[in-house]
Design a protein around this motif. Sequence first.
Motif, PDB file in Angstrom:
ATOM      1  N   ASN A 200       0.834  -1.204   0.000  1.00  0.00           N
ATOM      2  CA  ASN A 200       0.000   0.000   0.000  1.00  0.00           C
ATOM      3  C   ASN A 200       0.870   1.255   0.000  1.00  0.00           C
ATOM      4  N   SER A 201       0.652   2.114  -0.984  1.00  0.00           N
ATOM      5  CA  SER A 201       1.337   3.415  -1.021  1.00  0.00           C
ATOM      6  C   SER A 201       0.551   4.389  -0.155  1.00  0.00           C
ATOM      7  N   LEU A 202       1.188   4.938   0.864  1.00  0.00           N
ATOM      8  CA  LEU A 202       0.475   5.795   1.812  1.00  0.00           C
ATOM      9  C   LEU A 202       0.244   7.198   1.266  1.00  0.00           C
ATOM     10  N   LYS A 203       1.150   7.685   0.423  1.00  0.00           N
ATOM     11  CA  LYS A 203       0.978   8.990  -0.212  1.00  0.00           C
ATOM     12  C   LYS A 203       1.399   8.901  -1.678  1.00  0.00           C
ATOM     13  N   PRO A 204       0.559   8.306  -2.519  1.00  0.00           N
ATOM     14  CA  PRO A 204       0.928   8.138  -3.932  1.00  0.00           C
ATOM     15  C   PRO A 204       1.096   9.489  -4.623  1.00  0.00           C
ATOM     16  N   THR A 205       2.078   9.559  -5.495  1.00  0.00           N
ATOM     17  CA  THR A 205       2.395  10.829  -6.164  1.00  0.00           C
ATOM     18  C   THR A 205       1.762  10.937  -7.547  1.00  0.00           C
ATOM     19  N   MET A 206       1.242   9.852  -8.087  1.00  0.00           N
ATOM     20  CA  MET A 206       0.723   9.879  -9.457  1.00  0.00           C
ATOM     21  C   MET A 206      -0.758   9.528  -9.478  1.00  0.00           C
TER      22      MET A 206
ATOM     23  N   GLY B  54       8.356   7.622  -1.584  1.00  0.00           N
ATOM     24  CA  GLY B  54       7.331   7.787  -0.559  1.00  0.00           C
ATOM     25  C   GLY B  54       7.252   6.605   0.392  1.00  0.00           C
ATOM     26  N   GLU B  55       6.261   6.659   1.302  1.00  0.00           N
ATOM     27  CA  GLU B  55       6.076   5.649   2.338  1.00  0.00           C
ATOM     28  C   GLU B  55       5.111   4.552   1.876  1.00  0.00           C
ATOM     29  N   TYR B  56       5.396   3.318   2.304  1.00  0.00           N
ATOM     30  CA  TYR B  56       4.567   2.164   1.959  1.00  0.00           C
ATOM     31  C   TYR B  56       4.331   1.318   3.210  1.00  0.00           C
ATOM     32  N   ARG B  57       3.147   0.703   3.250  1.00  0.00           N
ATOM     33  CA  ARG B  57       2.891  -0.308   4.267  1.00  0.00           C
ATOM     34  C   ARG B  57       2.670  -1.642   3.565  1.00  0.00           C
ATOM     35  N   VAL B  58       3.375  -2.665   4.005  1.00  0.00           N
ATOM     36  CA  VAL B  58       3.277  -3.995   3.402  1.00  0.00           C
ATOM     37  C   VAL B  58       2.636  -4.929   4.417  1.00  0.00           C
ATOM     38  N   ILE B  59       1.538  -5.577   4.003  1.00  0.00           N
ATOM     39  CA  ILE B  59       0.811  -6.493   4.876  1.00  0.00           C
ATOM     40  C   ILE B  59       0.875  -7.890   4.270  1.00  0.00           C
ATOM     41  N   ILE B  60       1.309  -8.852   5.082  1.00  0.00           N
ATOM     42  CA  ILE B  60       1.398 -10.247   4.635  1.00  0.00           C
ATOM     43  C   ILE B  60       0.288 -11.034   5.330  1.00  0.00           C
ATOM     44  N   ARG B  61      -0.497 -11.749   4.529  1.00  0.00           N
ATOM     45  CA  ARG B  61      -1.595 -12.542   5.077  1.00  0.00           C
ATOM     46  C   ARG B  61      -1.470 -13.996   4.610  1.00  0.00           C
ATOM     47  N   ILE B  62      -1.969 -14.911   5.435  1.00  0.00           N
ATOM     48  CA  ILE B  62      -1.972 -16.336   5.108  1.00  0.00           C
ATOM     49  C   ILE B  62      -3.328 -16.699   4.530  1.00  0.00           C
ATOM     50  N   ALA B  63      -3.320 -17.361   3.373  1.00  0.00           N
ATOM     51  CA  ALA B  63      -4.569 -17.869   2.793  1.00  0.00           C
ATOM     52  C   ALA B  63      -4.853 -19.234   3.400  1.00  0.00           C
TER      53      ALA B  63
ATOM     54  N   TYR C  31       6.751  -1.307   7.440  1.00  0.00           N
ATOM     55  CA  TYR C  31       6.738  -0.059   6.697  1.00  0.00           C
ATOM     56  C   TYR C  31       8.080   0.116   6.000  1.00  0.00           C
ATOM     57  N   VAL C  32       8.024   0.669   4.779  1.00  0.00           N
ATOM     58  CA  VAL C  32       9.260   0.892   4.038  1.00  0.00           C
ATOM     59  C   VAL C  32       9.168   2.229   3.299  1.00  0.00           C
ATOM     60  N   LYS C  33      10.272   2.947   3.294  1.00  0.00           N
ATOM     61  CA  LYS C  33      10.342   4.214   2.571  1.00  0.00           C
ATOM     62  C   LYS C  33      11.134   3.999   1.287  1.00  0.00           C
ATOM     63  N   ASN C  34      10.497   4.284   0.153  1.00  0.00           N
ATOM     64  CA  ASN C  34      11.156   4.154  -1.146  1.00  0.00           C
ATOM     65  C   ASN C  34      11.869   5.463  -1.470  1.00  0.00           C
ATOM     66  N   VAL C  35      13.156   5.382  -1.780  1.00  0.00           N
ATOM     67  CA  VAL C  35      13.934   6.589  -2.112  1.00  0.00           C
ATOM     68  C   VAL C  35      14.044   6.778  -3.625  1.00  0.00           C
ATOM     69  N   ASN C  36      13.499   5.819  -4.409  1.00  0.00           N
ATOM     70  CA  ASN C  36      13.614   5.893  -5.863  1.00  0.00           C
ATOM     71  C   ASN C  36      12.352   6.534  -6.458  1.00  0.00           C
TER      72      ASN C  36
END
Length: 557
Positions: free
Chosen positions: A106-112, A141-150, A162-167
């Motif tokens: 999930n992009s928390l603040k998408p730029t496009m 920008g900032e991202y939240r990654v959620i992993i779920r089990i099916a 949470y991960v911050k993309n610098v690219n």
Amino acid sequence: MRKEKLVTSGLFLFFLVVLSLAACDYDWLRFGLPKPISSFEDLQAQTLNKRIPQRKIELSSYAKELGGSLTSPSYRQFAADAQVFVSGQIKAFKKRPNSYLWIQVNSLKPTMKGLPKSFDYYVPLRNGKFQQNIRLFAGIGEYRVIIRIADKQRYIPFASFYVKNVNPKIERDISYSQQVKQDQLKIAAPSSGYTIQDQFFTLAGKSSASNLMVQIHKDANVMRFPITVHKGEFSEQLPLLEGNGIYRIQVLLPDRSKKDGFVNGATLYIENKSKQEKIGIQFTELYKQRGILLSHPIEGYAQTRLTYRIAGKIDPKVSLARKTTHIVVQIDKGGTKATYFLPIRQNRFDGQIGLRFGMGMYDVVVFVPEITTQKNDYFRFYPIARFKVWNQTQKDLRDLMPSRGIESDHPIIKRLASRLTRGKRSDLEKAKAIFSYVAKNIHYDVRKLKNNSYAWDDSALKTLRLRKGVCQDFVFLSIALLRAANLPARFVEGEAGNQQHAWVEVWIAGRWVTMDPTWGSGVLNGQGGFTKKYDEFYFDPVPELIANTHTRKGVIY
């Protein structure tokens, strides 16, 4: 000098090592090695990670009960350059087939604008282990990654971070649904889930399904295009008809639970850089110079069924107008081409071209002929206009429709074909009757061969009227009669008797039957003439024997 050379060599070696390590992708993570610095963004991410508190990712209680572990990444919050490698295992699922994880980015603040704020990966578990490269699709920008089990048709939290993309680059993967497991859909073009195109794009790939449906969404508008899969592969050019902006492309797979239904297989996005809301026709400078004006089409893209109208006029004041007797139209679908000649009468032309190669996008080029007094056994044409047409008819009728010089739908040809085949019990007998008629009733025109007196209007009807011709004329009439009798037939070009030659192949009982009505008609004699002598050998000859005299080059439409 030696020092400079040593320094230069050292720098070269340094960059070579960096590039080699960068090419290893994320193997450094898998083997627990320190990551090499391969770009400015990579350096920026590593610098940021030194400032971010290193708190371990906490697994959910359910994940712990199942013996779950996450080997990558390690921390709840960190920075990265465009991608993150996710890996781990679930011991309790070691012997469970068809198990998978759902990883939602999930992009928390998408730029496009125009692109979704999230992206889903469905990651299979193999022997309880999983691994997946995830792309930080919306740029910086900032991202939240959620992993779920099916598990049993429900999704249970496994872990998140949470991960911050610098690219800053906008790079998306193609999003595949779970249905692709059954129909093995794999898209080769476009190569990523977000690309920039101009008015058209090529969709290509592989699938075990026999047919696909493509939906192109722009704002509230939706266009649907059926796609035929041939031998497990597909490739079609598709239009972006709503002007500039981002389009959502859905590749739909047949729904196995519903007849004629479809379910989503893959989703990707394309930005159309063209600001034209209507696709224009491309014209060359010769279009005006030769005084041509197209009245149909007036736009550069249309949808039709099987045939398409080409119409227009020529300015009589232009110097070459009177000498321009016809317009040439060539269609091209995936590299397979066919040519049509449209006569100009009273400064106007109007005719139908056959989209004979089945469903899909066709490139259509309109030509004017070269004006010359020199006689040749070939013609030169020059392009004046180009556009595209989508044929909605699925049937491939390349060997049955009328074509250049082959008026198989004309009443005279149809009546003659009906008379020749009446009472014949098999298709082979029908074809033989047509071969016999042409070989016995058409005479070889030696003068035409010597003088290169070929004409643009050479055809089956002309051959029937004159009762003479060269090899192409024998072939025009034979194919026209065969197609009129509903026998698929094609024009074969090659060499025979140390010169260019043409003959016929007709589809009968699951095979292509060769017939050469010209050689079946007689032989050229030593006095520069032609001796009429019917020879049945040249109807369905033994392949090994005909190969001694005939060298096949290809098929002309």
